[in-house]
Design an enzyme around this catalytic site. Structure first.
Site, mmCIF file in Angstrom:
data_model
loop_
_atom_site.group_PDB
_atom_site.id
_atom_site.type_symbol
_atom_site.label_atom_id
_atom_site.label_comp_id
_atom_site.label_asym_id
_atom_site.label_seq_id
_atom_site.Cartn_x
_atom_site.Cartn_y
_atom_site.Cartn_z
ATOM 1 C CG ASP A 9 21.315 3.301 -25.862
ATOM 2 O OD1 ASP A 9 21.009 4.277 -24.969
ATOM 3 O OD2 ASP A 9 21.878 2.460 -25.618
ATOM 4 C CE LYS A 71 21.339 8.604 -20.959
ATOM 5 N NZ LYS A 71 21.219 7.392 -21.573
ATOM 6 C CD GLU A 176 18.267 4.999 -21.558
ATOM 7 O OE1 GLU A 176 18.548 4.496 -20.292
ATOM 8 O OE2 GLU A 176 18.901 5.840 -21.847
ATOM 9 C CG ASP A 200 18.089 -0.415 -19.265
ATOM 10 O OD1 ASP A 200 19.358 -0.741 -19.524
ATOM 11 O OD2 ASP A 200 17.630 0.572 -19.851
#
Length: 619
Positions: A9, A71, A176, A200
């Site tokens: 992850d 990211k 994800e 999430d």
């Protein structure tokens, strides 16, 4: 040695590595024994690089050298809307590189250094690779990496390139929320046709997904999300509040000093975490403002919830829209699964439960780790290692609507049919319409109507440098390929000239809502008769244009003196191009005229490349 595949992850705030071996799922700790590693890099002024917690603490001395939230920056240009809006929150310098690509600059050994987000992500992945190899005691080269469901093509490709630079072969980019669902289903006995919603909310991105568990697979029904919404934005709400207090009460603008900005950001992040456990947090600021050696600001949970209320509501709005798009009522959601560190916030849990009528929520014991665990499970499914044998729970992704291209007359030519399992590919061979045609363009569409103008346009692929040839004698292979990472590649290639052109489009299942799909299918069903009529019309029109083109080519090539027929053919061809289905009677009459004036000449002189005689399809 067995070829073990790990799951990573690669998070905005924290990263985590997991592996499934010998029937056991485990987190691979870093060298400090920590189960998650901050996605933080610090470039030491005199050389060297630090990562994680150590990098975070060292960056206090020189904030411009501490890089985080990479990211969020990958795949972006310097003038990107996100960059313009949020770069002032970062203590490090973001500038424009080659072709307006975003770069991050800092000084090391008195030299200005520039790094792209791809290079920085690669450094983080290299460090995670090192941790994994140390724990497993052997080299690790294959990986499954998770990405936000709403990542576009560029962001996915940059992630793949960063992983390759780090020495990895990526077997799959896994969305994800899908990874979180996999981890949840692995730990719990879930009945067939069970529908779950995954919420999430991580450090930098938000995703919501609706999934259905079937006998031996998990189907993704719908996804939504925002790559610019996460825990960091909640930190910014507190940070803006502190900035405002310092400006109004102490006449100090902390935004202009990178050192102060970094120090305050750390304190705001700590305060946010405390407020998930207690009702009040104190932010103490020492030595920042002249004449005020110490400033104490009290932040209550209620005040934080007020400042962040718009962001909280935005996540609920995205969740609500996902349900609407999927045509699934909230009553049909059997479980709501929370993952991501920011779901620890009590107000978020309260709002989600309230939205579902007081429903109990299913939370992971470690919401920061579940996405990496899901990636590890997917990795084991793709592994050939005997140590990673695992019961298959396939993640099913299908092409929701047919894919193809538009050709003469606006006809949709389907290459990949809807409901085809991904990954998949298909192709079509083009022939040139005109003589000596050295280039052409093709529009790419999705939908179920035979008229491309009533389908969704995805993009256009153009190719040039083709071999000149008589009409219908040069061939170009046009292919569509959807890979397991959700990238649609359209490619055109001519073998003789070796001309190749390709383009890429993001085509994950989440790119299409269930409502869009159902509306497209309903539209096609309701217009079935009209579509048959259109197909007959356009096929006759195409045939006539093709016939006239090749007839004129032969007249010119053989230097035959049929001036009146030549003018008739040229004018008819021109008229046909713009004719619509409402003029089907005119096309039928033209078909009869062409047959009467041209067929005998073509047969007598043995014209080349003529299409096979076709009956008029019009009714």
């Amino acid at each position: 040695m067995d070829d073990i595949v790990i799951g990573i992850d690669l998070g905005t705030t924290n990263s985590c590595v997991s592996v499934y071996t010998k029937g056991r799922l485990r987190i691979l700790e870093n060298e400090r024994g920590e189960r998650v590693t901050p996605s933080f890099i610090y470039f030491q002024p005199q050389g060297g690089v630090a990562f994680g917690v150590q990098a975070k603490s060292m960056s206090v001395n020189k904030p411009k050298n501490g890089i985080f939230e990479v990211k969020r920056l990958i795949g972006r240009k310097f003038d990107d809307t996100y960059n313009k809006k949020f770069r002032n929150y970062f203590p490090f310098v973001i500038s424009s590189g080659v072709s307006n690509h975003l770069v991050i600059s800092f000084e090391q050994n008195n030299t200005k250094i520039e790094k792209t987000p791809q290079e920085l992500c690669s450094l983080i992945l290299q460090e995670l690779k090192k941790y994994a190899e140390a724990k497993l005691n052997h080299n690790v080269n294959k990986v499954v990496i998770t990405v936000p469901a709403s990542f576009n093509v560029t962001q996915r490709e940059v992630t793949l390139a960063a992983a390759k630079d780090a020495g990895f072969t990526v077997l799959k980019l896994l969305n994800e929320p899908t990874a979180a669902a996999l981890a949840y289903y692995f730990d719990n006995d879930i009945a067939e046709n069970h529908i779950s919603l995954v919420y999430d909310l991580g450090g930098g991105t938000f995703d919501v997904a609706i999934l259905q568990k079937k006998t031996d697979n998990v189907a993704v029904l719908c996804v939504g999300g925002d790559t610019q919404l996460g825990g960091q934005d909640l930190d910014n709400c507190i940070l803006d509040y502190i900035f405002e207090i310092l400006r109004k009460d102490y006449d100090y603008d902390a935004k202009v000093d990178p050192d102060d900005k970094r120090r305050l950001r750390i304190k705001c992040e700590e305060a946010k975490k405390k407020l998930s456990l207690v009702n009040e947090a104190v932010i103490t600021i020492n030595g920042m403002v002249v004449k005020h050696r110490r400033i104490i600001i009290t932040l209550t949970r209620t005040l934080f919830e007020e400042k962040a209320s718009k962001l909280f509501k935005k996540t609920i709005d995205i969740l609500h829209n996902c349900l609407i798009d999927s045509k699934i009522s909230k009553q049909l959601i059997q479980e709501v699964i929370l993952c991501g560190g920011s779901t620890r916030i009590p107000k978020i849990q309260e709002m989600i439960s309230e939205y579902f009528g007081g429903k109990d929520l299913n939370m992971f014991v470690n919401p920061d780790e579940c996405v990496a665990e899901g990636a590890a499970l997917q990795a084991a499914m793709l592994s050939t290692s005997k140590k990673q044998n695992i019961e298959q729970l396939e993640m099913v992704d299908v092409v929701p609507l047919s894919l193809g291209f538009g050709r003469l007359g606006s006809e949709m030519v389907v290459i990949i049919r809807r409901n085809t399992k991904v990954p998949t590919k298909g192709f079509h061979v083009f022939v040139n319409k005109e003589k000596d045609e050295t280039s052409f363009s093709v529009g790419i569409y999705e939908g179920e109507r035979p008229d491309v103008r009533k389908n969704r346009y995805l993009g256009k692929l153009s190719i040039d440098g083709l071999t000149a040839a008589p009409p219908g004698q040069r061939r170009v292979t046009f292919s569509l390929n959807i890979d397991s990472n959700g990238i649609l590649t359209a490619k055109a290639k001519e073998r003789l000239s070796n001309s190749v052109k390709e383009m890429k489009v993001n085509y994950t299942r989440g790119d299409k809502s269930e409502l869009e799909i159902q509306n497209s299918l309903l539209d096609a069903a309701e217009n079935k008769e009209a579509d048959i009529k259109f197909t007959n019309f356009v096929r006759t029109k195409q045939y006539l244009i093709r016939y006239l083109t090749r007839f004129l080519y032969n007249l010119d090539k053989m230097n035959l003196d049929y001036q009146s027929i030549q003018k008739f053919c040229e004018q008819t061809k021109k008229d046909l191009i713009n004719m619509e289905v409402e003029q089907e009677e005119s096309v039928k009459n033209l078909h009869e005229e062409v047959e009467a004036k041209c067929y005998l000449i073509a047969e007598n002189y043995k014209f080349e490349y003529m299409p096979k005689k076709q009956l008029c399809r019009l009714i």
